[in-house]
Design an enzyme around this catalytic site. Structure first.
Site, short mmCIF file in Angstrom:
data_model
loop_
_atom_site.label_atom_id
_atom_site.label_comp_id
_atom_site.label_asym_id
_atom_site.label_seq_id
_atom_site.Cartn_x
_atom_site.Cartn_y
_atom_site.Cartn_z
N GLY A 62 2.31 15.52 -22.09
CA GLY A 62 1.96 16.63 -21.21
C GLY A 62 2.19 17.97 -21.87
O GLY A 62 1.72 18.99 -21.39
N LYS A 63 2.96 17.99 -22.95
CA LYS A 63 3.30 19.24 -23.66
C LYS A 63 3.71 20.32 -22.66
O LYS A 63 3.34 21.48 -22.78
CB LYS A 63 2.13 19.68 -24.55
CG LYS A 63 1.79 18.62 -25.62
CD LYS A 63 0.78 19.08 -26.64
CE LYS A 63 0.56 18.05 -27.73
NZ LYS A 63 0.04 16.74 -27.29
N ARG A 64 4.52 19.92 -21.68
CA ARG A 64 4.95 20.84 -20.65
C ARG A 64 5.94 21.85 -21.23
O ARG A 64 6.64 21.56 -22.21
CB ARG A 64 5.58 20.08 -19.48
CG ARG A 64 4.60 19.15 -18.75
CD ARG A 64 3.41 19.92 -18.21
NE ARG A 64 2.64 19.16 -17.24
CZ ARG A 64 1.43 18.65 -17.45
NH1 ARG A 64 0.82 18.79 -18.62
NH2 ARG A 64 0.79 18.00 -16.49
N ASN A 124 -1.34 23.25 -23.20
CA ASN A 124 -1.57 23.42 -24.63
C ASN A 124 -1.82 22.06 -25.24
O ASN A 124 -1.17 21.08 -24.92
CB ASN A 124 -0.37 24.10 -25.30
CG ASN A 124 0.92 23.30 -25.19
OD1 ASN A 124 1.42 22.78 -26.18
ND2 ASN A 124 1.46 23.16 -24.00
N ASP A 125 -2.82 22.00 -26.09
CA ASP A 125 -3.12 20.82 -26.88
C ASP A 125 -4.21 21.22 -27.86
O ASP A 125 -4.46 22.41 -28.04
CB ASP A 125 -3.53 19.63 -26.00
CG ASP A 125 -3.00 18.33 -26.59
OD1 ASP A 125 -3.51 17.94 -27.66
OD2 ASP A 125 -2.07 17.75 -26.03
#
Lengths: 308, 308
Positions: A105-107, B108-109
């Site tokens: 999730g790259k939270r 973000n990714d």
């Protein structure tokens, strides 16, 4: 309070890889989609059901040989809240089958808001006096740009509920260097972030020597993988970028320690879409093709490392 | 393809503020919670319904005087996919009322995955040959640590669908300096990120002079707000950290240009929980108390700027 559970699964399956479940509707075979469209029309609900069915059938074929899955939140959010329901169901199903689940999730946020993300993905929330588990993953990918305020709430839950996090350190994409390779004094930004990971994890080191704070380091940067493996001895690596993005097994070997531990390598599309890449594979056999590709990947990666 | 729609709303309401809807269940008055628990028990579904009812009643009281809301995704995810459904419904309701909606997701990714987030929050997705809108916000907060690969998919949708993004530049929290203040040569990381925002937005500048790429800069760092306002003339600022976190209106004034434009200041808890902070406010009047606090905040902020 460490990655011991994941590492034990890796040793049990002799397989340091994770299957990324990033299911675009295009990847789902027609027979599944048509069945879902027949029931609910061309709706987000039907799309989400198709995706869950697809994931479930892949999990059924791989759970005995692959230690973990990594669902990418973006692909579920793309189908609205029904898609997010499919994420919740996928996590629950994989855990039922004994797999370790890393929600990608790259939270990132701070203070109370980061606590909310932590609760959402790794913890439990009280509703009145009832304790509910919103997503229930074993680990979550996060972005450390905001500093310790963004990581501290995660550390607490990692410790209390035996969960883990992977912080973005050196990402696999071409433009990752725009910020991450810039030098702060003589140290690149990615190494500064890596040092922060070692520091954040320093009080949660498990029996295999790795803490609950891992790092995302791309397979596309083999030199940095090797450099960071030495620099960050207690930091488990999640390695994206194998295959499709160009990272080869030999280059990835530097991510592992002398026992063949310390890293887990992800593959998503090559496994989900194996049936499209095989010659003459009927789409009904998509899950078996996924298993074949998972076996091939395991053999490719382990040929270069010392995992026993 | 710029922040013109948001800026027009700010000029229309003479109010450069945004109400953050970050609803913990604790903030929701008992009478709403008890009604939802009576219907669905102490479940995530009941929690989500309580939150949506709370949001809806606040929106009804503020939509004519406040240009925008900023729901924080974490607080919805905390209540599972029902919570995410409450987010979708909140966005739709606010837009129906003419408000500009900034989803605070700090997503973000890279590459195809960032496209999926973009589609999810700002775009539309095809299901069969039907076009569906998963979340439908006007703008999204994002994290630029991964570089241009993580931003390019957003720029495309900003241009095609008249949407905007706010990139984290200098966040409001205490430890934001751990990475963001470090010097790359003589330039702090936050200014390097700010320069990237100017660059990313350079081909999407609207009639007020601001592009579709904004920056998050905390109210708690007034010197950096002023410095960045000069350095980034085409970058709209989203300013968190007013009030509860300690940022005062006078310090925030530096975020605005000579016309009183170029920034929008967020307040969340002080507005949602105004009824708890007022003396003798019955909880039934929570939404009216929220409106009173929104008016007070508007007057406080505009006293120091030149918005006409």
């Amino acid at each position: 309070m460490s990655f011991d559970r994941l590492i034990a699964k890796i040793i049990e399956t002799k397989n340091p890889t994770v299957v990324g479940l990033d299911p675009r509707l295009d990847y789902v075979p027609e027979f599944i989609k048509q069945e879902c469209f027949a029931k609910d029309g061309q709706t987000l609900k039907a799309a989400a059901n198709a995706i869950f069915t697809f994931n479930k059938m892949i999990i059924d074929e791989i759970y005995d040989i692959v230690p973990a899955i990594k669902p990418q939140a973006a692909y579920y959010e793309m189908y609205g809240f029904y898609g997010v329901e499919a994420l919740v169901k996928t996590i629950a199903y994989a855990r039922e089958k004994g797999m370790f689940v890393i929600t990608d999730g790259k939270r990132n946020d701070i203070g109370a808001t980061m606590e909310a993300y932590t609760t959402a993905h790794l913890g439990t929330v009280m509703v009145g006096d009832t304790e509910c588990e919103p997503f229930g993953a074993d680990a979550l990918t996060v972005n450390g740009y905001l500093g310790t305020d963004g990581i501290a709430p995660l550390l607490k839950v990692c410790s209390e509920k035996d969960k883990g996090i992977f912080v973005l350190v050196k990402t696999s994409n071409k433009s990752s260097g725009e910020l991450q390779d810039k030098l702060i004094g003589e140290t690149p930004v990615y190494a500064v972030m890596g040092d922060m990971c070692e520091n954040w994890g320093s009080e949660q080191i498990g029996e295999y020597g790795y803490s609950s704070v891992g790092a995302v380091v791309g397979a596309t940067y083999p030199d940095q993988l090797t450099e960071l493996r030495k620099r960050l001895p207690h930091t488990m690596f999640l390695v994206p970028g194998y295959g499709a993005q160009g990272g080869g097994a030999q280059g990835i070997a530097g991510a592992f320690d002398e026992k063949g531990l310390g890293a887990i390598v992800n593959s998503s599309r090559a496994i989900m879409c194996a049936y499209k890449n095989e010659e003459n594979c009927p789409e009904q056999d998509f899950a078996k093709a996924a298993r074949r590709e998972a076996v091939r990947m395991k053999e490719d990666i382990t040929a270069y490392i010392n995992l026993k």
